[in-house]
Scaffold this active site. Structure first.
Site, mmCIF file in Angstrom:
data_model
loop_
_atom_site.group_PDB
_atom_site.id
_atom_site.type_symbol
_atom_site.label_atom_id
_atom_site.label_comp_id
_atom_site.label_asym_id
_atom_site.label_seq_id
_atom_site.Cartn_x
_atom_site.Cartn_y
_atom_site.Cartn_z
ATOM 1 N N HIS A 78 7.662 2.499 5.084
ATOM 2 C CA HIS A 78 8.049 1.094 5.145
ATOM 3 C C HIS A 78 9.133 0.855 4.099
ATOM 4 O O HIS A 78 9.185 1.544 3.066
ATOM 5 C CB HIS A 78 6.856 0.195 4.839
ATOM 6 C CG HIS A 78 5.814 0.203 5.908
ATOM 7 N ND1 HIS A 78 4.789 -0.719 5.943
ATOM 8 C CD2 HIS A 78 5.623 1.017 6.979
ATOM 9 C CE1 HIS A 78 4.023 -0.480 6.990
ATOM 10 N NE2 HIS A 78 4.499 0.571 7.626
ATOM 11 N N GLU A 100 9.489 -1.320 1.829
ATOM 12 C CA GLU A 100 8.966 -1.589 0.479
ATOM 13 C C GLU A 100 8.568 -0.298 -0.224
ATOM 14 O O GLU A 100 8.846 -0.102 -1.415
ATOM 15 C CB GLU A 100 7.733 -2.504 0.540
ATOM 16 C CG GLU A 100 7.956 -3.823 1.236
ATOM 17 C CD GLU A 100 7.546 -3.821 2.701
ATOM 18 O OE1 GLU A 100 6.935 -4.811 3.136
ATOM 19 O OE2 GLU A 100 7.835 -2.822 3.406
ATOM 20 N N CYS A 120 2.550 -5.580 4.219
ATOM 21 C CA CYS A 120 1.251 -5.207 4.777
ATOM 22 C C CYS A 120 0.319 -4.816 3.636
ATOM 23 O O CYS A 120 0.712 -4.807 2.471
ATOM 24 C CB CYS A 120 1.427 -4.037 5.749
ATOM 25 S SG CYS A 120 1.865 -2.487 4.925
ATOM 26 N N CYS A 159 1.707 -1.832 1.469
ATOM 27 C CA CYS A 159 2.829 -2.192 0.595
ATOM 28 C C CYS A 159 2.401 -3.178 -0.491
ATOM 29 O O CYS A 159 2.849 -3.083 -1.639
ATOM 30 C CB CYS A 159 3.971 -2.754 1.427
ATOM 31 S SG CYS A 159 4.648 -1.528 2.575
#
Length: 152
Positions: A56, A58, A86, A89
């Site tokens: 992801h 992040e 999420c 993260c």
């Protein structure tokens, strides 16, 4: 810094999200700022490209910053991301000791920074991260909706 100070970083995160979309990745972009407001790392989702569910935006910017700084502690840093983080993260932001997360669009199906959970501010954890939600949310939401509409 007030939320309007993060507009430049959010604009850049949206550009990165658009680049992700062009590659068929879910359009999420992230920029990590140091305490002085300088960009330390920037990236976009690369889960498909890398066949890595943890890739992801992040996670990628926190990893890049940790490598560049030689320290997993990112105290004093702010994560600016186009979509609410999420649980993975959000949890990583706590363990990295980030000071602040600024995000655009809320994620009612997977958001862990207010929508479903509030991991960054859970008092049971050893660190809390300040949150600012809704910065350029309309632009971030439109980008995500366009991406998913084109795939249906």
């Amino acid at each position: 810094m007030e939320s309007n100070h993060y507009l430049g970083a959010m604009r850049r995160a949206l550009e990165l999200a658009a680049a992700a979309s062009d590659l068929g990745e879910i359009p999420v972009g992230a920029v990590l700022l140091n305490a002085g407001g300088d960009v330390v790392a920037e990236d976009f989702n690369r889960t498909i490209q890398s066949s890595d569910p943890t890739a992801h935006a992040e996670m990628l910017v926190m990893r890049a910053a940790g490598n560049a700084l030689g320290d997993w502690r990112l105290t004093g840093h702010t994560l600016v991301v186009t979509l609410e983080p999420c649980s993975m993260c959000a949890g990583a932001s706590v363990w990295a000791r980030l000071d602040h997360i600024v995000y655009g669009a809320a994620d009612p199906k997977a958001g862990a920074a207010w929508s479903l959970y509030n991991i960054p501010q859970d008092p049971r954890l050893n660190h809390r991260v300040d949150l600012t939600a809704g910065v350029m949310a309309e632009e971030a939401t439109t980008l995500l909706q366009s991406f998913f509409r084109a795939r249906r």
